[in-house]
Design an enzyme around this catalytic site. Structure first.
Site, PDB file in Angstrom:
ATOM      1  N   SER A   1      -3.320 -23.124  16.820  1.00 44.57           N
ATOM      2  CA  SER A   1      -4.050 -22.037  17.468  1.00 44.57           C
ATOM      3  C   SER A   1      -3.950 -20.788  16.612  1.00 44.57           C
ATOM      4  CB  SER A   1      -3.478 -21.749  18.858  1.00 44.57           C
ATOM      5  OG  SER A   1      -3.593 -22.874  19.695  1.00 44.57           O
TER       6      SER A   1
ATOM      7  N   HIS B   1     -10.685 -15.996  16.833  1.00 41.66           N
ATOM      8  CA  HIS B   1      -9.837 -17.009  17.468  1.00 41.66           C
ATOM      9  C   HIS B   1     -10.329 -18.383  17.061  1.00 41.66           C
ATOM     10  CE1 HIS B   1      -9.663 -19.975  20.858  1.00 41.66           C
ATOM     11  NE2 HIS B   1      -8.376 -19.767  20.686  1.00 41.66           N
TER      12      HIS B   1
ATOM     13  N   ARG C   1      -7.079 -29.279  18.357  1.00 43.13           N
ATOM     14  CA  ARG C   1      -5.986 -29.941  19.058  1.00 43.13           C
ATOM     15  C   ARG C   1      -6.341 -31.397  19.351  1.00 43.13           C
ATOM     16  NH1 ARG C   1      -8.737 -26.359  22.129  1.00 43.13           N
ATOM     17  NH2 ARG C   1      -9.809 -27.164  23.981  1.00 43.13           N
TER      18      ARG C   1
ATOM     19  N   HIS D   1     -22.763 -17.762  13.098  1.00 41.17           N
ATOM     20  CA  HIS D   1     -23.431 -18.870  13.775  1.00 41.17           C
ATOM     21  C   HIS D   1     -24.116 -19.817  12.788  1.00 41.17           C
ATOM     22  CE1 HIS D   1     -22.827 -18.241  18.087  1.00 41.17           C
ATOM     23  NE2 HIS D   1     -22.688 -16.972  17.767  1.00 41.17           N
TER      24      HIS D   1
ATOM     25  N   HIS E   1     -14.920 -11.835  36.290  1.00 39.22           N
ATOM     26  CA  HIS E   1     -14.695 -10.624  37.071  1.00 39.22           C
ATOM     27  C   HIS E   1     -15.318  -9.396  36.419  1.00 39.22           C
ATOM     28  CE1 HIS E   1     -11.456 -10.813  34.131  1.00 39.22           C
ATOM     29  NE2 HIS E   1     -11.212  -9.536  34.320  1.00 39.22           N
TER      30      HIS E   1
ATOM     31  N   GLY F   1       5.848 -25.870  30.149  1.00 38.38           N
ATOM     32  CA  GLY F   1       7.157 -25.400  29.724  1.00 38.38           C
ATOM     33  C   GLY F   1       7.231 -25.090  28.253  1.00 38.38           C
TER      34      GLY F   1
ATOM     35  N   ARG G   1       6.896 -22.785  24.643  1.00 42.42           N
ATOM     36  CA  ARG G   1       7.645 -21.624  24.160  1.00 42.42           C
ATOM     37  C   ARG G   1       6.820 -20.352  24.384  1.00 42.42           C
ATOM     38  NH1 ARG G   1       8.433 -19.054  18.907  1.00 42.42           N
ATOM     39  NH2 ARG G   1      10.592 -18.349  18.678  1.00 42.42           N
TER      40      ARG G   1
END
Length: 306
Positions: free
Chosen positions: A95, A109, A113, A148, A178, A261, A263
């Protein structure tokens, strides 16, 4: 079917990609080195976090590799695949989030994965995910087009429909409900990718990884020397608030990491170092700040600007 050998190939690629991209970005920044932080996960797995702080170009940047195991897929991973609930899993990926100092350079960004869900007596279920997107603070139309165009060129060998499908997925995913506005100008986003055989899917994510590095470096190279004002910096900090809101409320990667869980330091490395929220603020109509949301942050076709 995904063999152990194929999974190992993905794992090796991810580690190499992380190291090579950090070297590329470090050189772009003028030689500022990434801090390397290796870690182990008590529940199973490991990772390498690479972070750059207070660079010549990048105020904060993170490139995180992780390979984790678990006895049961968390809810964020089974929301679209409820039939996989209860399976053990392994997840691996890289990432990337880069926050520039100069507000005339966009934040970027990217993520690639692989998930493998396993159950005794059954073949493993696998899928790839990832993509890349761009979040400008001040828009440059030529940057949106080049971004693009790179995404289109990446997708074309895999089918004429892929770019349009994954672009729309990106526009729909990186949307702050929102606020009723997109996070940025989009790019590519895909999940649950197993429409081709394993090797073809793997080749696609390798192309996505290379495209991201080249396309973002090209934009940074063009914009990093442009002068900016304190007012423009203040607007960047305000708009970074939207980035934080999305990551904490909607981002599936963040939710997966926290629910499994993971890091915390590595999961939240995507956060910008400085952000501000202004109460009920809006830009001056007709200003460059107003143009960001009225023109650039719209789900437009950047390859049809005639």
């Amino acid at each position: 079917m995904a063999t152990e050998s194929q999974i190992d190939q993905v794992l090796a690629f991810l580690k190499t990609f992380q190291a090579d991209l950090c070297e590329k970005l470090s050189q772009l920044d003028g030689g500022k080195a990434f801090i390397v932080d290796s870690w182990d996960r008590p529940e199973g797995g490991e990772g390498i976090s690479r972070v750059i702080d207070n660079g010549n170009i990048f105020e904060r940047g993170g490139v995180n590799f992780s390979h984790v195991f678990g006895a049961q897929l968390p809810p964020s991973a089974t929301a679209a695949r409820p039939e996989l609930a209860g399976r053990s899993f392994q997840a691996m990926g890289v990432s990337i989030v880069m926050h520039p100092e100069n507000p005339l350079i966009p934040t970027s960004h990217a993520n690639i994965r692989l998930f493998v869900a396993e159950k005794d007596g059954e073949d493993p279920v696998w899928w790839f995910g990832g993509g890349f997107d761009l979040t400008p603070y001040y828009g440059f139309e030529e940057d949106c087009i080049s971004w693009h165009q790179a995404a289109l060129s990446c997708c074309q060998p895999y089918g004429s429909e892929i770019y349009g499908e994954f672009k729309k997925w990106c526009d729909d995913y990186f949307y702050l409900k929102h606020r009723q506005e997109p996070r940025g100008i989009g790019g590519l986003f895909f999940d649950d990718l197993n429409r081709w055989d394993f090797d073809t899917c793997f080749r696609f994510i390798q192309d996505v990884a290379k495209t991201y590095g080249d396309a973002y470096a090209d934009i940074v190279s063009k914009r990093h020397s442009l002068p900016f004002t304190e007012s423009q910096k203040s607007f960047q900090l305000y708009r970074r608030g939207r980035y934080v809101e999305f990551n904490l409320v909607f981002d599936r990667g963040t939710l997966f990491g926290l629910q499994s869980g993971g890091r915390t330091e590595s999961i939240l490395m995507s956060m910008p170092p400085n952000v501000c929220w202004k109460y009920n603020w809006s830009p001056q109509p007709g200003s460059e700040e107003d143009k960001l949301t009225s023109y650039y942050l719209t789900a437009r076709d950047w390859l049809d600007t005639q």
